[in-house]
Design a protein around this motif. Sequence first.
Motif, PDB file in Angstrom:
ATOM      1  N   PRO A   1      -7.817 -41.470  61.357  1.00 52.54           N
ATOM      2  CA  PRO A   1      -6.642 -41.070  60.567  1.00 52.54           C
ATOM      3  C   PRO A   1      -5.366 -40.906  61.385  1.00 52.54           C
ATOM      4  O   PRO A   1      -4.283 -41.304  60.939  1.00 52.54           O
ATOM      5  CB  PRO A   1      -7.076 -39.739  59.935  1.00 52.54           C
ATOM      6  N   ASP A   2      -5.467 -40.307  62.562  1.00 58.56           N
ATOM      7  CA  ASP A   2      -4.265 -40.122  63.386  1.00 58.56           C
ATOM      8  C   ASP A   2      -3.700 -41.467  63.832  1.00 58.56           C
ATOM      9  O   ASP A   2      -2.486 -41.670  63.825  1.00 58.56           O
ATOM     10  CB  ASP A   2      -4.580 -39.256  64.607  1.00 58.56           C
TER      11      ASP A   2
ATOM     12  N   TYR B   1      -2.058 -43.117  60.856  1.00 60.75           N
ATOM     13  CA  TYR B   1      -0.752 -42.496  60.576  1.00 60.75           C
ATOM     14  C   TYR B   1       0.302 -43.044  61.528  1.00 60.75           C
ATOM     15  O   TYR B   1       1.419 -43.389  61.123  1.00 60.75           O
ATOM     16  CB  TYR B   1      -0.843 -40.979  60.710  1.00 60.75           C
ATOM     17  N   HIS B   2      -0.057 -43.152  62.802  1.00 58.91           N
ATOM     18  CA  HIS B   2       0.870 -43.694  63.800  1.00 58.91           C
ATOM     19  C   HIS B   2       1.246 -45.130  63.456  1.00 58.91           C
ATOM     20  O   HIS B   2       2.421 -45.501  63.489  1.00 58.91           O
ATOM     21  CB  HIS B   2       0.227 -43.645  65.179  1.00 58.91           C
TER      22      HIS B   2
ATOM     23  N   GLN C   1       1.156 -46.672  60.521  1.00 58.22           N
ATOM     24  CA  GLN C   1       1.928 -46.794  59.286  1.00 58.22           C
ATOM     25  C   GLN C   1       3.367 -46.346  59.467  1.00 58.22           C
ATOM     26  O   GLN C   1       4.270 -46.858  58.789  1.00 58.22           O
ATOM     27  CB  GLN C   1       1.286 -45.989  58.156  1.00 58.22           C
ATOM     28  N   ASN C   2       3.607 -45.417  60.373  1.00 59.48           N
ATOM     29  CA  ASN C   2       4.944 -44.845  60.516  1.00 59.48           C
ATOM     30  C   ASN C   2       5.734 -45.409  61.700  1.00 59.48           C
ATOM     31  O   ASN C   2       6.785 -44.877  62.048  1.00 59.48           O
ATOM     32  CB  ASN C   2       4.844 -43.327  60.610  1.00 59.48           C
TER      33      ASN C   2
ATOM     34  N   SER D   1       7.145 -43.292  64.749  1.00 58.04           N
ATOM     35  CA  SER D   1       6.041 -42.472  65.242  1.00 58.04           C
ATOM     36  C   SER D   1       5.711 -42.751  66.706  1.00 58.04           C
ATOM     37  O   SER D   1       4.860 -42.075  67.278  1.00 58.04           O
ATOM     38  CB  SER D   1       4.795 -42.728  64.384  1.00 58.04           C
TER      39      SER D   1
ATOM     40  N   SER E   1       1.051 -52.888  60.253  1.00 59.19           N
ATOM     41  CA  SER E   1       1.466 -52.133  59.064  1.00 59.19           C
ATOM     42  C   SER E   1       2.752 -52.648  58.434  1.00 59.19           C
ATOM     43  O   SER E   1       3.252 -52.054  57.478  1.00 59.19           O
ATOM     44  CB  SER E   1       1.626 -50.654  59.416  1.00 59.19           C
TER      45      SER E   1
ATOM     46  N   LEU F   1      -1.525 -51.074  54.217  1.00 67.09           N
ATOM     47  CA  LEU F   1      -0.479 -50.193  54.747  1.00 67.09           C
ATOM     48  C   LEU F   1       0.895 -50.834  54.591  1.00 67.09           C
ATOM     49  O   LEU F   1       1.883 -50.156  54.260  1.00 67.09           O
ATOM     50  CB  LEU F   1      -0.742 -49.883  56.221  1.00 67.09           C
TER      51      LEU F   1
ATOM     52  N   ASN G   1       4.206 -49.413  52.676  1.00 67.95           N
ATOM     53  CA  ASN G   1       5.530 -49.306  53.286  1.00 67.95           C
ATOM     54  C   ASN G   1       6.576 -50.053  52.463  1.00 67.95           C
ATOM     55  O   ASN G   1       7.723 -49.611  52.343  1.00 67.95           O
ATOM     56  CB  ASN G   1       5.493 -49.841  54.720  1.00 67.95           C
TER      57      ASN G   1
END
Length: 248
Positions: free
Chosen positions: A15-16, A19-20, A22-23, A27, A59, A85, A89
């Motif tokens: 998950p971490d 998240y990185h 996708q952002n 990020s 992503s 992803l 976005n």
Amino acid sequence: MSKQAEIDYITNIGPDGAYHAQNKPYSDPRCGNYFLDLGAIFLLLPPPPARLLDLGIGSGWTSIIFAQRGYQVTGQDIAPAMIELAQLNKKKTGVTNVDFLVSDYESIAIPELFDCAVFYDSLHHSVNEQAALTAVYRSLKPGGICITVEPGKDHHLSPGTQYAIETYGVTEKEMHPGKIIACARNAGFTSYRVIRRPHGKGVLFDSSPPPFIERCETFIGEVYQAFRKLRRAPSLLNVGNIVVLYKS
């Protein structure tokens, strides 16, 4: 390394990591470098609304930015989860001039549709870079260009890269300009330029520069310029680089 490892990568990083991914670019601590790279790419691309093929997008953050600039973008990635992803976005940013495609860029078949193509830090993940550049050559219209942005020689030996290979089984290769240019010529590209990523300065080598007579007043000056170029050529391998490939 297997292509399946590339497909499974986003799941395997947890998950971490997702998240990185996708952002990005916000990020990532290298966010500033990413925007410097994109600025250089924009200076090299034909103006929007050209049709742009974005390859190995993860992503999709580069595709979103290209679309926000006004390009008609097709973003490609081999991993369905990455494209999911990218779709998120796209929805978040509200852009409409970008579509996404799950495919292998080594066998993508969209004949002569695009004005330009970009591999942003993605060609070194290929299993067969010759197949990838040949497929992209076929996807470009006559007069189209392909831009590769790569970290340079010995990238595959860095500690972070070795960790990714050992932990996730992904493909990480050395992808210096000499290798890219050789494959590009085999694919049919007729000329090229090599430029430092924006941490450096200027054009390192141009396969079709202006005639020396336009730049040198004397024969001695011509020889001097040629000698300087030969002395700088080895540095092509050792720096992050942008290679621009031209299709006639």
